[in-house]
Scaffold this motif. Structure first.
Motif, PDB file in Angstrom:
ATOM      1  N   THR A   1      18.836-118.844   4.635  1.00 47.44           N
ATOM      2  CA  THR A   1      18.133-117.763   5.325  1.00 47.44           C
ATOM      3  C   THR A   1      16.883-118.358   5.960  1.00 47.44           C
ATOM      4  N   PRO A   2      16.763-118.156   7.233  1.00 51.49           N
ATOM      5  CA  PRO A   2      15.560-118.704   7.864  1.00 51.49           C
ATOM      6  C   PRO A   2      14.303-118.046   7.300  1.00 51.49           C
ATOM      7  N   ILE A   3      13.299-118.845   7.132  1.00 54.19           N
ATOM      8  CA  ILE A   3      12.022-118.331   6.646  1.00 54.19           C
ATOM      9  C   ILE A   3      11.195-117.922   7.859  1.00 54.19           C
ATOM     10  N   THR A   4      10.780-116.705   7.817  1.00 51.13           N
ATOM     11  CA  THR A   4       9.940-116.229   8.926  1.00 51.13           C
ATOM     12  C   THR A   4       8.535-116.016   8.404  1.00 51.13           C
ATOM     13  N   THR A   5       7.614-116.400   9.180  1.00 48.41           N
ATOM     14  CA  THR A   5       6.216-116.166   8.826  1.00 48.41           C
ATOM     15  C   THR A   5       5.623-115.243   9.881  1.00 48.41           C
ATOM     16  N   PRO A   6       4.773-114.381   9.440  1.00 48.21           N
ATOM     17  CA  PRO A   6       4.158-113.498  10.434  1.00 48.21           C
ATOM     18  C   PRO A   6       3.329-114.330  11.405  1.00 48.21           C
ATOM     19  N   SER A   7       3.493-114.025  12.643  1.00 47.99           N
ATOM     20  CA  SER A   7       2.739-114.783  13.635  1.00 47.99           C
ATOM     21  C   SER A   7       1.295-114.304  13.664  1.00 47.99           C
ATOM     22  N   ALA A   8       0.441-115.210  13.987  1.00 46.51           N
ATOM     23  CA  ALA A   8      -0.973-114.862  14.092  1.00 46.51           C
ATOM     24  C   ALA A   8      -1.162-113.937  15.283  1.00 46.51           C
ATOM     25  N   PRO A   9      -2.060-113.004  15.152  1.00 43.02           N
ATOM     26  CA  PRO A   9      -2.287-112.105  16.280  1.00 43.02           C
ATOM     27  C   PRO A   9      -2.813-112.892  17.478  1.00 43.02           C
ATOM     28  N   THR A  10      -2.313-112.535  18.615  1.00 44.22           N
ATOM     29  CA  THR A  10      -2.775-113.192  19.833  1.00 44.22           C
ATOM     30  C   THR A  10      -4.033-112.499  20.318  1.00 44.22           C
ATOM     31  N   LEU A  11      -4.719-113.105  21.251  1.00 40.69           N
ATOM     32  CA  LEU A  11      -5.921-112.509  21.799  1.00 40.69           C
ATOM     33  C   LEU A  11      -5.614-111.142  22.397  1.00 40.69           C
ATOM     34  N   ALA A  12      -4.447-111.018  23.003  1.00 34.71           N
ATOM     35  CA  ALA A  12      -4.072-109.744  23.628  1.00 34.71           C
ATOM     36  C   ALA A  12      -3.900-108.642  22.592  1.00 34.71           C
ATOM     37  N   THR A  13      -3.409-108.985  21.376  1.00 27.53           N
ATOM     38  CA  THR A  13      -3.230-107.948  20.368  1.00 27.53           C
ATOM     39  C   THR A  13      -4.515-107.713  19.584  1.00 27.53           C
ATOM     40  N   GLN A  14      -5.432-108.672  19.592  1.00 29.91           N
ATOM     41  CA  GLN A  14      -6.683-108.491  18.867  1.00 29.91           C
ATOM     42  C   GLN A  14      -7.633-107.568  19.617  1.00 29.91           C
ATOM     43  N   ARG A  15      -7.669-107.672  20.897  1.00 29.59           N
ATOM     44  CA  ARG A  15      -8.636-106.916  21.689  1.00 29.59           C
ATOM     45  C   ARG A  15      -7.932-106.117  22.779  1.00 29.59           C
ATOM     46  N   PRO A  16      -8.109-104.815  22.761  1.00 29.93           N
ATOM     47  CA  PRO A  16      -7.562-104.028  23.874  1.00 29.93           C
ATOM     48  C   PRO A  16      -8.258-104.455  25.166  1.00 29.93           C
ATOM     49  N   PRO A  17      -7.628-104.238  26.291  1.00 30.84           N
ATOM     50  CA  PRO A  17      -8.234-104.630  27.562  1.00 30.84           C
ATOM     51  C   PRO A  17      -9.618-104.005  27.746  1.00 30.84           C
ATOM     52  N   VAL A  18     -10.536-104.812  28.228  1.00 31.63           N
ATOM     53  CA  VAL A  18     -11.916-104.382  28.374  1.00 31.63           C
ATOM     54  C   VAL A  18     -12.047-103.236  29.375  1.00 31.63           C
ATOM     55  N   TRP A  19     -11.138-103.140  30.338  1.00 31.18           N
ATOM     56  CA  TRP A  19     -11.269-102.110  31.366  1.00 31.18           C
ATOM     57  C   TRP A  19     -11.162-100.706  30.793  1.00 31.18           C
ATOM     58  N   LYS A  20     -10.404-100.522  29.699  1.00 27.75           N
ATOM     59  CA  LYS A  20     -10.272 -99.182  29.123  1.00 27.75           C
ATOM     60  C   LYS A  20     -11.613 -98.669  28.613  1.00 27.75           C
ATOM     61  N   TYR A  21     -12.331 -99.537  27.910  1.00 27.85           N
ATOM     62  CA  TYR A  21     -13.642 -99.152  27.412  1.00 27.85           C
ATOM     63  C   TYR A  21     -14.641 -99.061  28.562  1.00 27.85           C
ATOM     64  N   GLY A  22     -14.487 -99.942  29.527  1.00 27.98           N
ATOM     65  CA  GLY A  22     -15.372 -99.938  30.682  1.00 27.98           C
ATOM     66  C   GLY A  22     -15.248 -98.669  31.492  1.00 27.98           C
ATOM     67  N   LEU A  23     -14.038 -98.216  31.693  1.00 28.47           N
ATOM     68  CA  LEU A  23     -13.821 -96.978  32.447  1.00 28.47           C
ATOM     69  C   LEU A  23     -14.471 -95.796  31.729  1.00 28.47           C
ATOM     70  N   ALA A  24     -14.278 -95.734  30.432  1.00 33.41           N
ATOM     71  CA  ALA A  24     -14.880 -94.641  29.662  1.00 33.41           C
ATOM     72  C   ALA A  24     -16.402 -94.704  29.718  1.00 33.41           C
ATOM     73  N   SER A  25     -16.963 -95.897  29.570  1.00 27.51           N
ATOM     74  CA  SER A  25     -18.428 -96.007  29.613  1.00 27.51           C
ATOM     75  C   SER A  25     -18.958 -95.725  31.021  1.00 27.51           C
ATOM     76  N   ALA A  26     -18.186 -96.050  32.049  1.00 27.77           N
ATOM     77  CA  ALA A  26     -18.600 -95.759  33.425  1.00 27.77           C
ATOM     78  C   ALA A  26     -18.685 -94.246  33.646  1.00 27.77           C
ATOM     79  N   VAL A  27     -17.731 -93.520  33.124  1.00 31.23           N
ATOM     80  CA  VAL A  27     -17.741 -92.059  33.263  1.00 31.23           C
ATOM     81  C   VAL A  27     -18.930 -91.465  32.499  1.00 31.23           C
TER      82      VAL A  27
END
Length: 144
Positions: free
Chosen positions: A5-31
């Motif tokens: 049985t292949p051993i699977t290890t959880p992959s480390a979170p990528t930068l994309a999964t660690q931080r939501p896109p900055v534009w979402k917060y930026g749009l809200a703060s702009a409003v």
């Protein structure tokens, strides 16, 4: 016959999964910044600040909403570019934003506004920056 049985290890979170896109917060703060500066400008106008330059042309209240939103979104764009290109995105963005905020005071001081108008406009720029810059900086990585 044995089965492996292949051993699977959880992959480390990528930068994309660690931080939501900055534009979402930026749009809200702009409003939020647009609403805040518009409300404060309306209060200042009611208190007697004219926002008129030396020719007598005044700034309409809707211009506070439009221009705050526009330049806050420019800041979001700058933050997104810095997030992708700078080795230290957060401090780079904060320094850039502080410099650009200081530059935004120049027209208020040189366009011929009365002192009360200039002080109020500088305060409104500062309010918008105080809302948008920390929000964006909080969502940028310290280092890449």
């Amino acid at each position: 016959m044995t089965t492996t049985t292949p051993i699977t290890t959880p992959s480390a979170p990528t930068l994309a999964t660690q931080r939501p896109p900055v534009w979402k917060y930026g749009l809200a703060s702009a409003v939020v910044a647009s609403a805040a500066t518009t409300a404060l400008a309306a209060i200042a106008r009611a208190a007697g600040v004219s926002f008129a330059d030396r020719t007598g042309t005044g700034i309409p209240i809707t211009a506070f909403t439009e221009l705050t939103l526009l330049f806050a979104l420019v800041g979001v764009g700058i933050a997104a570019v810095i997030a992708r290109t700078a080795r230290r995105p957060r401090p780079t963005f904060v320094r850039t934003a502080i410099a650009l905020t200081a530059l935004s005071f120049v027209p208020d001081l040189t366009y011929g506004f009365a002192a009360s108008s200039a002080v109020t406009l500088i305060s409104l720029h500062s309010v918008a920056a105080a809302i948008v810059v920390p929000t964006l900086a909080r969502h940028l990585a310290r280092t890449r």
